[in-house]
Design an enzyme around this catalytic site. Structure first.
Site, PDB file in Angstrom:
ATOM      1  N   HIS A  42      42.195  35.534  39.288  1.00 38.33           N
ATOM      2  CA  HIS A  42      42.085  35.411  40.753  1.00 38.33           C
ATOM      3  C   HIS A  42      43.449  35.000  41.297  1.00 38.33           C
ATOM      4  CE1 HIS A  42      37.804  33.986  39.572  1.00 38.33           C
ATOM      5  NE2 HIS A  42      38.002  35.253  39.313  1.00 38.33           N
ATOM      6  N   GLU A  54      45.090  32.350  38.802  1.00 39.31           N
ATOM      7  CA  GLU A  54      44.190  31.604  37.900  1.00 39.31           C
ATOM      8  C   GLU A  54      43.907  32.474  36.677  1.00 39.31           C
ATOM      9  OE1 GLU A  54      40.556  30.720  39.919  1.00 39.31           O
ATOM     10  OE2 GLU A  54      41.497  29.338  41.327  1.00 39.31           O
ATOM     11  N   ARG A 103      39.630  38.003  44.209  1.00 40.55           N
ATOM     12  CA  ARG A 103      38.995  37.741  42.906  1.00 40.55           C
ATOM     13  C   ARG A 103      38.951  38.951  41.965  1.00 40.55           C
ATOM     14  NH1 ARG A 103      36.127  33.152  42.269  1.00 40.55           N
ATOM     15  NH2 ARG A 103      34.558  34.182  40.969  1.00 40.55           N
ATOM     16  N   GLU A 145      42.771  33.797  33.183  1.00 41.27           N
ATOM     17  CA  GLU A 145      41.807  33.454  32.122  1.00 41.27           C
ATOM     18  C   GLU A 145      42.131  34.290  30.883  1.00 41.27           C
ATOM     19  OE1 GLU A 145      38.004  32.521  35.056  1.00 41.27           O
ATOM     20  OE2 GLU A 145      38.176  34.505  34.183  1.00 41.27           O
ATOM     21  N   GLU A 160      41.507  33.881  48.592  1.00 41.37           N
ATOM     22  CA  GLU A 160      41.508  34.105  47.144  1.00 41.37           C
ATOM     23  C   GLU A 160      40.980  35.510  46.854  1.00 41.37           C
ATOM     24  OE1 GLU A 160      38.614  31.686  45.109  1.00 41.37           O
ATOM     25  OE2 GLU A 160      39.141  32.470  43.137  1.00 41.37           O
ATOM     26  N   GLU A 205      40.953  28.823  30.952  1.00 40.90           N
ATOM     27  CA  GLU A 205      41.703  29.102  32.187  1.00 40.90           C
ATOM     28  C   GLU A 205      42.748  28.010  32.351  1.00 40.90           C
ATOM     29  OE1 GLU A 205      39.537  29.971  35.858  1.00 40.90           O
ATOM     30  OE2 GLU A 205      40.897  28.643  36.934  1.00 40.90           O
ATOM     31  N   GLU A 263      36.613  28.001  29.866  1.00 37.24           N
ATOM     32  CA  GLU A 263      35.825  28.852  30.760  1.00 37.24           C
ATOM     33  C   GLU A 263      34.407  29.002  30.219  1.00 37.24           C
ATOM     34  OE1 GLU A 263      35.099  30.384  33.363  1.00 37.24           O
ATOM     35  OE2 GLU A 263      36.822  29.828  34.589  1.00 37.24           O
ATOM     36  N   ARG A 314      30.942  33.304  45.391  1.00 36.44           N
ATOM     37  CA  ARG A 314      31.949  33.865  44.502  1.00 36.44           C
ATOM     38  C   ARG A 314      31.658  35.311  44.106  1.00 36.44           C
ATOM     39  NH1 ARG A 314      34.932  29.583  41.816  1.00 36.44           N
ATOM     40  NH2 ARG A 314      34.505  27.730  43.004  1.00 36.44           N
ATOM     41  N   ASP A 357      69.442  52.124  27.574  1.00 38.46           N
ATOM     42  CA  ASP A 357      68.961  53.475  27.834  1.00 38.46           C
ATOM     43  C   ASP A 357      67.552  53.399  28.420  1.00 38.46           C
ATOM     44  OD1 ASP A 357      68.109  56.044  27.849  1.00 38.46           O
ATOM     45  OD2 ASP A 357      68.168  56.348  25.674  1.00 38.46           O
TER      46      ASP A 357
END
Ligand code: GLU
Ligand code: MG
Length: 451
Positions: free
Chosen positions: A251, A139, A342, A141, A340, A202, A195, A322, A58
């Site tokens: 990321h 990636e 982020r 974390e 990438e 990570e 990390e 970054r 359902d």
């Protein structure tokens, strides 16, 4: 025993493997629009029937699936996703539980439009119609906290720093357990590390096609939580559990292949990025505000997207730093050219997140959007004037702004489809309104005695 959940399996080989592995129960899994994994368990005796006829359920009680006239839905197991859950078996290897990820179908056998896996499949099909295969590598974390009286606390389970590798270190033992478990389910782990923050980890696994990666993210979250639980710890993918220290991101590395070649790669370009790569990147930048509603879908997501903790705030790209929303990592080989993103965090629905990102990139390719110049300075430190000069906008600052951006973005709405868009906006608006009405500890500390 090694499960190979990333190869081509069919019904017969799954039934054989399940018999060999003494599987007693099978969990049929799918996710709701909020990315919460739902499952229906069946005894192994029903598995053949589940393959042949599907399992009815359902749908009206599932978040985002609510539409009374369509309440009868069918789960269709994808044999490719077969895996024995290592954390559910007994010590002697008997009485195992396996899982299969399912597609959701309506009564007349069509793919259900609000099934997140279907949303991603549709977008991947669009990419294929344009000649592209989509690949993504995340990636994720997460934090691991101690439990007290069965309840999760905010106490980090280790006091390990970034490179704590003592053999008896609780953190590396737990990470080893998690990794061995993931490998047993068929994951190829590429790297793992502690990390920046205490209790934060990570674990990166190998990139794959979009559907496999989204399935893997869902599985990864369940596996990490389950292994932590077995160690009497609590793993959380909440993006920012503690004020003042790094949050958890996820990321995502993105690439398109055409006829087996990396379509983002151009050796002649300064950044080794092809025209297709630049258009894709420009599409993701253009739709970044609306994408954020999907990749950062909870109130808490926006506590992570603040300056100073390696999380992006500004809509820009860079080949170096970054602080940008998109980074172009230096490619070691042509096939590994990728960009990438982020901003995503691990609380997102991985199917909808990858669909929104891919849809934005494809829009950039279709409209041949031009990417702006990369920004090499630390963007956190740019003045408002400089940002204006470079045309750098900011990501939504809270869930409400992100929902508003989604309401304005027809391209991302089209990717999600009408039903997901409306249900998502409805659920998230409710969440925001509830949050808005709360009096926080911060306010009490600041105002109670002052006024
Ligand atoms: N934890 C950071 C984030 O919230 C990322 C740290 C890193 O660069 O891996 O995105
Ligand atoms: Mg990281």
């Amino acid at each position: 025993m090694v499960n190979d959940n990333m190869s081509d399996l069919d019904k017969e080989s799954v039934l054989d493997r399940a018999r060999e592995a003494d599987v007693k129960f099978v969990r049929l899994q799918f996710t709701d629009i909020l990315g919460i994994v739902k499952n229906v368990a069946i005894p192994i005796t029903q598995l053949e029937k589940a393959f042949d006829e599907g399992i009815w359920f359902d749908g009206s009680s599932i978040e985002g699936f609510v539409r009374i006239q369509e309440s009868d839905m069918r789960l269709e197991p994808d044999p490719d996703t077969y895996a024995v859950l290592p954390w559910r078996g007994t010590e002697d290897g008997s009485n195992n539980t396996a899982r299969l990820i399912c597609d959701v179908k309506t009564t007349n056998g069509d793919a259900f439009e609000a099934d997140p896996r279907n949303v991603l499949k549709t977008t991947i099909q669009k990419a294929q119609d344009m000649g592209f295969d989509f690949f993504a590598g995340p990636e994720p974390e997460f934090f691991v906290f101690e439990k007290e009286d069965g309840q999760a606390t905010l106490k980090a389970h280790d006091a390990g720093g970034y490179f704590d590798q003592a053999p008896k270190d609780l953190a590396s033992n737990l990470r080893r357990d998690i990794i061995l478990t993931l490998e047993e389910i068929g994951f190829e782990i590429e790297a793992s590390h502690h990390e920046v923050a205490e209790g934060q980890h990570e674990i990166d696994f190998k990139y794959a096609d979009g559907i496999t990666t989204a399935d893997n993210i869902a599985t990864f979250r369940s596996a990490v939580r389950a292994v932590a639980e077995l160690n009497d710890l609590h793993a959380t993918f909440m993006p920012k559990p503690i004020t003042g220290i790094n949050g958890s991101g996820m990321h995502v590395h993105l690439s398109l292949f055409q006829d087996g070649e990396n379509a983002f790669h151009d050796p002649g370009d300064e950044y080794n990025l092809s025209k297709t790569g630049y258009h894709f990147l420009a599409g993701v930048l253009e739709h970044a505000p609306a994408i954020t509603a999907i990749t950062n879908p909870i109130v808490n997501s926006y506590k992570r997207l603040v300056p100073g903790y390696e999380a992006p705030i500004y809509i820009a790209w860079s080949n170096l730093n970054r602080s940008a929303l998109i980074r172009k990592p230096a490619a070691r080989a042509p096939e590994s050219t990728r960009i990438e993103l982020r901003s995503p965090d691990p609380s997102c629905n991985p199917y909808l997140a990858l669909a929104a990102i891919l849809g934005a990139g494809l829009d950039g390719i279709e409209r041949e959007l031009e990417a702006p110049d990369p920004v090499s300075e630390n963007i956190y430190q740019l003045t408002k004037e400089k940002r204006k000069e470079y045309g750098i906008e900011t990501l939504p600052g809270n869930l409400k702004q992100a929902i508003d951006a989604l309401k304005q973005d027809k391209v991302i709405q089209d990717v999600l489809g009408e039903l997901v868009t409306s249900k998502f906006i409805e659920a998230k608006t409710r969440e925001w309104d509830e949050y808005k009405g709360q009096v926080s500890d911060w306010e009490i500390d600041r105002y109670l005695e002052k006024f």
